[in-house]
Design a protein around this motif. Structure first.
Motif, PDB file in Angstrom:
ATOM      1  N   ARG A  40      52.048 -50.953   8.907  1.00 39.28           N
ATOM      2  CA  ARG A  40      52.837 -52.183   8.940  1.00 39.28           C
ATOM      3  C   ARG A  40      54.335 -51.859   8.890  1.00 39.28           C
ATOM      4  N   PHE A  41      54.697 -50.909   8.029  1.00 35.98           N
ATOM      5  CA  PHE A  41      56.108 -50.513   7.915  1.00 35.98           C
ATOM      6  C   PHE A  41      56.626 -49.936   9.228  1.00 35.98           C
ATOM      7  N   TRP A  42      55.853 -49.001   9.811  1.00 35.52           N
ATOM      8  CA  TRP A  42      56.338 -48.341  11.016  1.00 35.52           C
ATOM      9  C   TRP A  42      56.372 -49.284  12.208  1.00 35.52           C
ATOM     10  N   ILE A  43      55.460 -50.235  12.285  1.00 36.45           N
ATOM     11  CA  ILE A  43      55.499 -51.228  13.376  1.00 36.45           C
ATOM     12  C   ILE A  43      56.766 -52.073  13.274  1.00 36.45           C
ATOM     13  N   ALA A  44      57.087 -52.537  12.058  1.00 37.29           N
ATOM     14  CA  ALA A  44      58.296 -53.341  11.850  1.00 37.29           C
ATOM     15  C   ALA A  44      59.546 -52.526  12.193  1.00 37.29           C
ATOM     16  N   TRP A  45      59.552 -51.273  11.731  1.00 37.36           N
ATOM     17  CA  TRP A  45      60.726 -50.414  11.979  1.00 37.36           C
ATOM     18  C   TRP A  45      60.918 -50.162  13.471  1.00 37.36           C
ATOM     19  N   ILE A  46      59.814 -49.935  14.195  1.00 41.61           N
ATOM     20  CA  ILE A  46      59.890 -49.682  15.638  1.00 41.61           C
ATOM     21  C   ILE A  46      60.405 -50.910  16.381  1.00 41.61           C
ATOM     22  N   PHE A  47      59.926 -52.099  15.996  1.00 42.89           N
ATOM     23  CA  PHE A  47      60.383 -53.326  16.661  1.00 42.89           C
ATOM     24  C   PHE A  47      61.879 -53.532  16.448  1.00 42.89           C
ATOM     25  N   ILE A  48      62.336 -53.281  15.242  1.00 45.10           N
ATOM     26  CA  ILE A  48      63.764 -53.428  14.960  1.00 45.10           C
ATOM     27  C   ILE A  48      64.565 -52.402  15.753  1.00 45.10           C
ATOM     28  N   PRO A 102      55.015 -58.963   6.372  1.00 49.81           N
ATOM     29  CA  PRO A 102      54.136 -58.762   7.526  1.00 49.81           C
ATOM     30  C   PRO A 102      54.919 -58.223   8.723  1.00 49.81           C
ATOM     31  N   ALA A 103      54.332 -57.289   9.435  1.00 51.81           N
ATOM     32  CA  ALA A 103      55.017 -56.670  10.578  1.00 51.81           C
ATOM     33  C   ALA A 103      55.308 -57.684  11.670  1.00 51.81           C
TER      34      ALA A 103
END
Length: 234
Positions: A40-48, A102-103
Motif C-alpha cells: 500500500r505504501f509503495w503504490i501510494a509513493w509511486i502514484f505521487i 488507503p493507497a
C-alpha cells in the motif's frame, strides 16, 4: 533546453527531494508513528512520483516557446504548473503522513491534480497558439507598408538635391500615414506601387528632378487609391 525551464526543473528537484525527505526521514522520527513499507505504501509513493513526473512534462511543454511573445502567452500555464507542483508536495506529504492511508486515496488525489495540470496545458497551449497565429497573420499583413516606408525613408536619405529630397519626403509621408493593413484584394495596386517605387529609386539616383516629381505624384495617387480601397474592404 530553455534556460527558464532549467530553473523550474531545479525547483522541481528540490520539492521532490523535500517530499522524499518527509516520507523517508521525517516519518521515522515521529513519536509513536508506525512505519510500514508494505504494498500500500509503495503504490501510494509511486502514484505521487508519477504525478511529479507528469507535472515536469507539463512544465516542459509550457516552456517550449519559440519566442518571448509566445512565452508570454504561456505564462498562465507556467503559473498553473507551479501551483500544481506545490499542491502535489503538500498533498503527497499529507497523504504519506496519514497512518494506514488507503493507497487508492493517494492515487485519486494525485491523478486529479495531474489531470488538472494536463487540461491546463491543452487549453492554454491551444489559446496561446491561436493568439500567436493571429499575431503572425497581422505581422504578415502589415509588412508591406513597413517595408515600403523603410524604402521611402531610404530615398530621402539618398536624395542629392533639395528639390529631389522634397519630393521623396512627400512620398515618404504619404506611405508613412497610409493604412498599414494589407489584403489580397490590394495585391494589384500594391504591385503598381512597387513598380513605381523602383522607377523612383532610379530617378533619384540620377538626380532627375522632373522625373522624380512625375513619379512621386503617381506614387502618392496610387497610395491614396490603395487607402480608399483598403477602407472599403473593412
Amino acid at each position: 533546453m530553455n534556460k527558464s525551464f532549467k530553473f523550474y526543473a531545479l525547483i522541481w528537484v528540490i520539492l521532490l527531494a523535500a517530499f522524499n525527505l518527509v516520507v523517508f526521514l521525517v516519518r521515522p522520527i515521529i513519536p509513536k508513528y508506525e512505519i510500514v513499507y508494505d504494498g500500500r505504501f509503495w503504490i501510494a509513493w509511486i502514484f505521487i512520483l508519477v504525478a511529479f513526473i507528469g507535472n515536469l512534462a507539463c512544465a516542459y511543454v509550457a516552456f517550449q516557446a519559440e519566442n518571448l511573445k509566445k512565452m508570454f502567452y504561456n505564462l498562465p500555464l507556467i503559473t498553473v504548473s507551479g501551483s500544481a507542483l506545490v499542491a502535489m508536495l503538500v498533498a503527497g506529504c499529507a497523504l504519506m503522513l496519514i497512518p494506514n492511508c488507503p493507497a487508492w486515496i493517494a492515487a485519486v488525489v494525485c491523478i486529479l491534480i495531474l489531470a488538472f495540470n494536463a487540461i491546463a496545458v491543452v487549453k492554454t497551449s491551444w489559446a496561446g497558439a491561436a493568439v500567436s497565429a493571429i499575431d503572425d497573420k497581422v505581422k504578415a499583413q502589415t509588412s508591406y507598408i513597413k517595408n515600403l516606408t523603410a524604402d521611402a525613408e531610404g530615398l530621402v536619405a539618398r536624395a542629392q538635391s533639395e528639390p529631389v529630397k522634397a519630393e521623396c519626403k512627400k512620398v515618404y509621408e504619404a506611405i508613412r500615414y497610409s493604412d498599414p493593413m494589407s489584403n489580397e484584394a490590394l495585391s494589384v495596386i500594391e504591385a503598381k506601387i512597387t513598380v513605381k517605387m523602383d522607377e523612383l529609386t532610379g530617378a533619384v539616383g540620377k538626380d532627375d528632378v522632373d522625373r522624380v516629381r512625375e513619379i512621386a505624384d503617381e506614387v502618392v495617387v496610387l497610395v491614396g487609391d490603395r487607402n480608399r480601397k483598403c477602407k472599403g474592404l473593412k
